[in-house]
Design a protein around this motif. Structure first.
Motif, mmCIF file in Angstrom:
data_model
loop_
_atom_site.group_PDB
_atom_site.id
_atom_site.type_symbol
_atom_site.label_atom_id
_atom_site.label_comp_id
_atom_site.label_asym_id
_atom_site.label_seq_id
_atom_site.Cartn_x
_atom_site.Cartn_y
_atom_site.Cartn_z
ATOM 1 N N UNK A 77 0.839 -1.200 0.000
ATOM 2 C CA UNK A 77 0.000 0.000 0.000
ATOM 3 C C UNK A 77 0.873 1.247 0.000
ATOM 4 N N UNK A 78 0.367 2.290 -0.648
ATOM 5 C CA UNK A 78 1.061 3.574 -0.735
ATOM 6 C C UNK A 78 0.146 4.655 -0.199
ATOM 7 N N UNK A 79 0.606 5.354 0.847
ATOM 8 C CA UNK A 79 -0.144 6.458 1.427
ATOM 9 C C UNK A 79 0.668 7.732 1.209
ATOM 10 N N UNK A 80 0.266 8.547 0.264
ATOM 11 C CA UNK A 80 0.964 9.794 -0.030
ATOM 12 C C UNK A 80 0.391 10.870 0.888
ATOM 13 N N UNK A 81 1.003 10.998 2.042
ATOM 14 C CA UNK A 81 0.443 11.831 3.114
ATOM 15 C C UNK A 81 1.024 13.242 3.145
ATOM 16 N N UNK B 102 -3.573 5.834 -1.440
ATOM 17 C CA UNK B 102 -4.288 6.994 -0.920
ATOM 18 C C UNK B 102 -3.437 8.220 -1.203
ATOM 19 N N UNK B 103 -3.991 9.141 -1.988
ATOM 20 C CA UNK B 103 -3.266 10.343 -2.402
ATOM 21 C C UNK B 103 -3.872 11.586 -1.763
ATOM 22 N N UNK B 104 -3.014 12.488 -1.299
ATOM 23 C CA UNK B 104 -3.490 13.765 -0.779
ATOM 24 C C UNK B 104 -2.950 14.948 -1.575
ATOM 25 N N UNK B 105 -2.050 14.722 -2.514
ATOM 26 C CA UNK B 105 -1.439 15.815 -3.280
ATOM 27 C C UNK B 105 -1.964 15.835 -4.708
ATOM 28 N N UNK C 159 4.759 22.290 -8.883
ATOM 29 C CA UNK C 159 3.912 23.051 -7.975
ATOM 30 C C UNK C 159 2.815 22.115 -7.464
ATOM 31 N N UNK C 160 2.590 22.131 -6.168
ATOM 32 C CA UNK C 160 1.625 21.208 -5.593
ATOM 33 C C UNK C 160 0.687 21.840 -4.585
ATOM 34 N N UNK C 161 -0.443 21.181 -4.424
ATOM 35 C CA UNK C 161 -1.454 21.515 -3.434
ATOM 36 C C UNK C 161 -1.861 20.206 -2.769
ATOM 37 N N UNK C 162 -2.597 20.282 -1.677
ATOM 38 C CA UNK C 162 -3.022 19.074 -0.977
ATOM 39 C C UNK C 162 -4.452 19.208 -0.465
ATOM 40 N N UNK C 163 -5.042 18.056 -0.174
ATOM 41 C CA UNK C 163 -6.341 18.005 0.507
ATOM 42 C C UNK C 163 -6.375 16.711 1.316
#
Length: 193
Positions: free
Chosen positions: A86-90, A108-111, A133-137
């Motif tokens: 599993x990959x959790x991009x936190x 699970x991606x947050x970016x 350039x990145x944002x997250x939620x």
């Protein structure tokens, strides 16, 4: 406001910030050690997870290999099981309720990044690399949720409690409690219970 604070607030942030890179490198080292720890050595595994994760309840089982960006933004309640690979991009907070069952190869991606290529281009950081350039939620998962193998959760989604997400689903929007949902994009198929 620090780059970490911007990241967690969902604002544009600098991925090449030294504080963020230090934590990213620490997470690499901790996950490498965790993934190589004898699976029978639960004490060593729990010690590593306590350094890696933002928080965890009792009875957490994560089958290696397990991959994260920072680790410190992941919070598990009690009685959770994460299957292998599993990959959790936190880059923002990932909150997982009690009694979660997470199948193999779940991501699970947050970016996310701007869709316009010119807006996506980064500025070189001190190390010379230009991160995009990145944002997250944040991603929030309720109690008693089962994420089927290969499911993908995109930034900003909330999954209610007592939900089953079918294998291979791509969750692009919130899923209400007490439902079974599947597909790409994932949609509610029926009530659960």
């Amino acid at each position: 406001m620090t780059e970490r604070e911007k990241m967690l607030a969902g604002l544009q942030y600098d991925c090449g910030d030294p504080e963020l890179l230090d934590r990213w490198h620490l997470a690499r080292a901790l996950t490498l050690r965790y993934n190589q720890t004898d699976s029978r050595d639960s004490r060593a595994q729990r010690a590593l997870l306590s350094q890696l994760l933002g928080g965890m309840g009792e009875n957490l089982w994560i089958t290696p290999p397990f991959y994260v960006d920072y680790g410190s933004n992941i919070y598990f309640a009690e009685n959770c099981e994460v299957n292998l690979n599993c990959t959790f991009q936190d880059c923002n907070r990932i909150t997982i309720g009690k009694n979660a069952l997470i199948g193999p190869n779940v991501q699970i991606y947050t970016a996310f990044h701007p869709t316009n290529a010119a807006d996506r281009l980064g500025v070189p950081c001190a190390g010379g690399f230009a991160f995009a350039v990145g944002y997250t939620a944040p991603v929030t998962i309720g109690d008693n949720v089962w994420l089927g193998g290969g499911a993908i959760l995109l930034p900003g989604v909330t999954i209610g409690s007592n939900v089953v997400i079918g294998a291979g689903s791509v969750v692009t929007r919130d899923i209400p409690s007490n439902t079974v949902a599947a597909g790409n994009p994932c949609r509610v198929l029926r009530q659960n219970g």
